[in-house]
Design an enzyme around this catalytic site. Structure first.
Site, PDB file in Angstrom:
ATOM      1  CD  GLU A   1      50.715  26.649  -4.979  1.00 45.16           C
ATOM      2  OE1 GLU A   1      51.395  27.149  -5.622  1.00 45.16           O
ATOM      3  OE2 GLU A   1      50.002  26.027  -5.586  1.00 45.16           O
TER       4      GLU A   1
ATOM      5  CE  LYS B   1      52.606  28.648  -9.144  1.00 47.24           C
ATOM      6  NZ  LYS B   1      51.186  29.576  -7.995  1.00 47.24           N
TER       7      LYS B   1
ATOM      8  CB  CYS C   1      49.692  25.409  -9.195  1.00 46.10           C
ATOM      9  SG  CYS C   1      47.472  25.850  -8.394  1.00 46.10           S
TER      10      CYS C   1
END
Length: 271
Positions: free
Chosen positions: A43, A109, A145
Site C-alpha cells: 500500500e 480501499k 491493509c
C-alpha cells in the site's frame, strides 16, 4: 489445477513518486528474475502516508501507473501496487492497481483507517466494490491493509471465487500490532478459504510521522497457515499458490456455500 508463482516485494517508500517508481520497478525485476508471475508491492507505493496525498495523487493513466504497466508488460508479469488517485469530492482514493498481460483492474480501499487516533477518511474517500480478476487460470481478489479487520469482505471475495487474495498494506507499528497483523492475515485467509499474499511496508524508525510499516509480509494457506513470512526489513518473499488446495479446503469445509443468515437482534431489558 493451477500453480501460480507469487512474490511480495516488501519496500519502504518515501514521499517522492519518481524515486518510489524506481524502487518499485527494481523490485519487480528482481522478483521476475526469481520466477514470480504475480508480484505484490505495498500500500502507498506511490508515496508514503504523511505525504501531501492530494498533491501526489495521479489518475490511473498517470506517470506512476504507466511506469508500472510498462515494467509489467516488459517482463510478462502481473504487478499489484498501492497508489492514490484523485476523488470526485476533493479527497483521494487509496487504490490498488493490478496490471500485466491480460490484466487491468483497480480496487479502491473500502474500509478506511479511522482508528488508533488516525483519520484516513479526512483525506481518503472510500470505495464500495470488491474486485476479483482472472489471471493464469486463477481468480485473484484485492484488499488493502485495514480491510483485514472486516471478515465479511474476505468471505465475499471467497464467494466471488477468489482463490488468492492480495493484501498490500502500510500497517502502522505500535503495541501489539505485530500480533494483530499475524492473527488477522491468518484469519482472513481462512474466512475466504483462499491463499492470502500480504505485502507490507518495511519498518523504518519514525521521522516526523508515525512508523509506516512493520514488514512481516506473508503467504498464508486457505486454512490459515503461514508458509512464509518476512521480518521487518526490506526483503523479497517468494512462494507458490496451488489452487487445488483451495478446491480441497472448500470441499472439505463448505462454509462459503452456506447461505448468509439475517440474524435478528433482540432487545433484552436491563433488570
Amino acid at each position: 489445477m493451477t500453480v501460480l508463482r507469487v512474490a511480495a516485494a516488501q519496500l519502504g517508500t518515501g514521499r517522492d513518486p519518481v524515486a518510489n517508481l524506481r524502487l518499485a520497478t527494481d523490485a519487480v525485476r528482481r522478483a521476475a528474475d526469481a520466477g514470480a508471475e504475480l508480484i505484490a508491492l505495498p500500500e502507498a507505493t506511490l508515496a508514503c502516508f504523511g505525504s501531501d496525498l492530494r498533491a501526489v495523487a495521479e489518475p490511473l493513466d498517470g506517470p506512476f501507473a504507466t511506469g508500472l504497466r510498462k515494467v509489467a508488460a516488459d517482463l510478462g508479469v502481473v504487478v499489484v501496487a498501492g497508489l492514490f488517485e484523485p476523488a470526485a469530492d476533493g479527497r483521494v482514493h487509496n487504490t490498488l492497481l493490478a496490471t500485466g498481460p491480460g490484466v487491468e483492474a483497480s480496487y479502491r480501499k473500502i474500509h478506511l483507517y479511522d482508528a488508533f487516533g488516525s483519520r484516513e477518511s479526512d483525506l481518503v474517500a472510500p470505495g464500495n466494490e470488491i474486485v476479483p480478476f482472472d489471471f493464469g487460470g486463477a481468480v485473484i481478489g484485492l484488499s488493502t491493509c485495514y480491510d483485514l479487520r472486516f471478515a465479511d469482505q474476505f468471505s465475499a471475495l471467497g464467494r466471488a471465487g477468489a482463490e488468492l487474495v492480495v493484501v498490500p498494506a502500510s500497517w502502522g507499528a505500535g503495541p501489539g500490532k505485530e500480533d494483530q497483523w499475524d492473527l488477522l492475515t491468518r484469519a482472513r485467509a481462512a474466512d475466504a478459504q483462499a491463499w492470502l499474499l500480504a505485502c507490507g511496508q518495511a519498518y523504518a524508525p519514525p521521522s516526523g510521522t508515525d512508523p509506516l510499516g512493520i514488514g512481516r509480509s506473508a503467504l498464508i494457506t486457505p486454512t490459515g497457515h503461514a508458509v512464509a513470512r518476512l521480518s521487518a526489513s526490506a526483503d523479497l518473499l517468494l512462494g507458490a499458490v496451488d489452487t487445488e488446495v483451495v478446491a480441497a479446503v472448500r470441499s472439505a469445509v463448505p462454509i462459503l456455500a452456506v447461505p448468509i443468515l439475517a440474524v435478528p437482534i433482540l432487545a433484552v431489558p436491563i433488570l
